[in-house]
Each structure stands twice: as structure tokens, then as C-alpha cells.
Design a protein around this motif. Structure first.
Motif, PDB file in Angstrom:
ATOM      1  N   LEU A   1      -4.678   2.410 -19.458  1.00 21.47           N
ATOM      2  CA  LEU A   1      -5.660   1.323 -19.524  1.00 21.47           C
ATOM      3  C   LEU A   1      -5.503   0.556 -20.829  1.00 21.47           C
ATOM      4  CD1 LEU A   1      -8.857   3.131 -18.143  1.00 21.47           C
ATOM      5  CD2 LEU A   1      -7.458   1.416 -16.972  1.00 21.47           C
TER       6      LEU A   1
ATOM      7  N   GLU B   1      -2.853   0.079 -22.505  1.00 22.56           N
ATOM      8  CA  GLU B   1      -1.633  -0.723 -22.521  1.00 22.56           C
ATOM      9  C   GLU B   1      -1.835  -2.092 -21.863  1.00 22.56           C
ATOM     10  OE1 GLU B   1       1.548  -0.100 -24.023  1.00 22.56           O
ATOM     11  OE2 GLU B   1       0.057   1.161 -25.038  1.00 22.56           O
ATOM     12  N   THR B   2      -2.960  -2.279 -21.183  1.00 23.98           N
ATOM     13  CA  THR B   2      -3.240  -3.609 -20.623  1.00 23.98           C
ATOM     14  C   THR B   2      -3.487  -4.633 -21.727  1.00 23.98           C
ATOM     15  OG1 THR B   2      -5.629  -3.177 -20.421  1.00 23.98           O
ATOM     16  CG2 THR B   2      -4.252  -2.602 -18.537  1.00 23.98           C
TER      17      THR B   2
ATOM     18  N   TRP C   1      -1.271  -7.687 -21.882  1.00 17.42           N
ATOM     19  CA  TRP C   1      -1.374  -8.767 -20.912  1.00 17.42           C
ATOM     20  C   TRP C   1      -2.494  -9.726 -21.298  1.00 17.42           C
ATOM     21  CZ3 TRP C   1      -1.642  -4.779 -16.361  1.00 17.42           C
ATOM     22  CH2 TRP C   1      -0.415  -4.126 -16.253  1.00 17.42           C
TER      23      TRP C   1
ATOM     24  N   GLY D   1      -6.156  -8.648 -21.510  1.00 13.77           N
ATOM     25  CA  GLY D   1      -6.182  -7.199 -21.603  1.00 13.77           C
ATOM     26  C   GLY D   1      -6.928  -6.693 -22.818  1.00 13.77           C
TER      27      GLY D   1
END
Length: 201
Positions: A168, A170-171, A174, A177
Motif C-alpha cells: 500500500l 508503494e502507491t 503513483w 498515492g
């Protein structure tokens, strides 16, 4: 300023969802069928306070980046196993439920506000909270269960929850994120606060 406003729009929604959650999700289960490995595997996910704190370890690791990204999720289960041994042996630790609630509150805020203490301090914070979580797991070993299999399983389950938190986290790479991860930290902190209120009453 917009980021803070976004967070405060998320928190009331999360609070409403939590208020509607089944009561069973708010407390640790007294036991699980199929003692030993199955009981240990299920125990970390039987209490929402455990789940959010363990996911928060992975989230915070992702916020801090290497080496904390991997060291924190490894340190937590190792120290938690020590706390579990204390629980299995009946060694008392005062304020276990308070410590568990505070762990969610503190680590949630670390993620929400993207706080970056020195690496050694982050590891110390995570390790200290791990003792409380481990003690709770060990003390709640179901009668007749195999202690070794139970302990191994709850360490595995904890590692998987940390991995979920890392994924989660690592979002953040984006678009949007970063806000998502901060919002997740806010939800964890809110849940920790609610459990702390319960533990103190």
C-alpha cells in the motif's frame, strides 16, 4: 493546506464506517478453532487494533524508504516473538492494551504527517510496540494449542500484514498515492485513538 483539508474530509468518513463495523471486529477473539498453527495464523487478524498497527509498520517503512522499508517489518516480528514468549510464560506487562492502542495512534500519525525520525529511533519505536502486540498474542494462546506452531504462525501472519502495508505504501510512487498513504495513516491513527479511549475506560 489542501492536503490537510483532504485528510480531514477522509477521517469523518472513516469514523462513520468504523461505527457501523461489526462489534466482533473490535475485540480480540478468545480463541480459534483448530488450535496451534491455525489459531496463530488467525489471531493477528482477529482484532482490528492489531491489524491496523501491523499494516502501519509497512506503511511507515515505505514512507521512510530503505533501509527502514525492510528493517522495520523484520524487527517487529522478531521482537514480537520475544513479547509472545513473555505472554506464554505468564510474565506480566502492565498496560498491554493501552500499548497496543498507542501503537496504532503513534504509527498512524507518523504516516499521516510523514514524520522521519532517525533510523535508530524509528526502529526503537517499532520494537517497543512489538513487545505489547507479542505479549497479547502469547497470553491468548488457546488451551491445548501447540505453542511453537502458534507462535510461528502469528509471526508469519504479522509479516504478511507488514507486506500489505509495504505494498500500500508503494502507491506513493503513483499520482495521488502520497495522499492515499497519508489518508491510510490518518485512519490508523483514528482507530488507535478509539481503542485508546476504550482501554482507558
Amino acid at each position: 493546506m489542501n492536503r490537510i483539508h483532504w485528510q480531514f474530509r477522509v477521517l469523518p468518513t472513516a469514523a462513520a464506517a468504523l461505527a457501523l463495523a461489526p462489534a466482533a471486529a473490535w475485540a480480540h477473539a478468545d480463541g480459534h478453532p483448530g488450535g496451534g498453527f491455525v489459531a496463530g495464523l488467525l489471531h493477528p487478524i482477529s482484532g482490528l487494533d492489531h491489524v491496523v498497527a501491523m499494516v502501519a509498520v509497512g506503511l511507515w517503512g515505505a514512507v521512510l524508504g530503505p533501509p527502514a522499508l525492510w528493517v522495520l517489518p523484520v524487527a517487529f516480528p522478531l521482537v514480537m516473538a520475544f513479547g509472545g514468549l513473555l505472554g506464554l510464560l505468564g510474565v506480566p506487562i502492565p498496560g498491554v492494551e493501552i500499548g497496543i492502542a498507542v501503537s496504532g495512534l503513534v504509527m498512524g500519525q507518523m504516516v499521516l504527517f510523514e514524520l522521519r525520525p532517525p533510523f535508530w529511533l524509528a526502529a526503537l519505536i517499532v520494537s517497543a510496540f512489538a513487545v505489547f502486540h507479542g505479549h497479547a498474542h502469547g497470553a491468548e494462546l488457546p488451551a491445548g494449542s501447540n505453542a511453537l506452531l502458534y507462535s510461528l504462525a502469528f509471526v508469519i501472519a504479522t509479516g504478511l500484514l507488514h507486506l500489505l502495508g509495504i505494498l500500500l505504501g508503494e502507491t506513493r510512487r503513483w499520482p495521488g498515492g502520497r495522499r492515499f498513504v497519508q489518508g491510510a495513516g490518518g485512519v490508523v491513527a483514528l482507530i488507535g485513538l478509539l481503542f485508546l479511549e476504550q482501554a482507558l475506560t
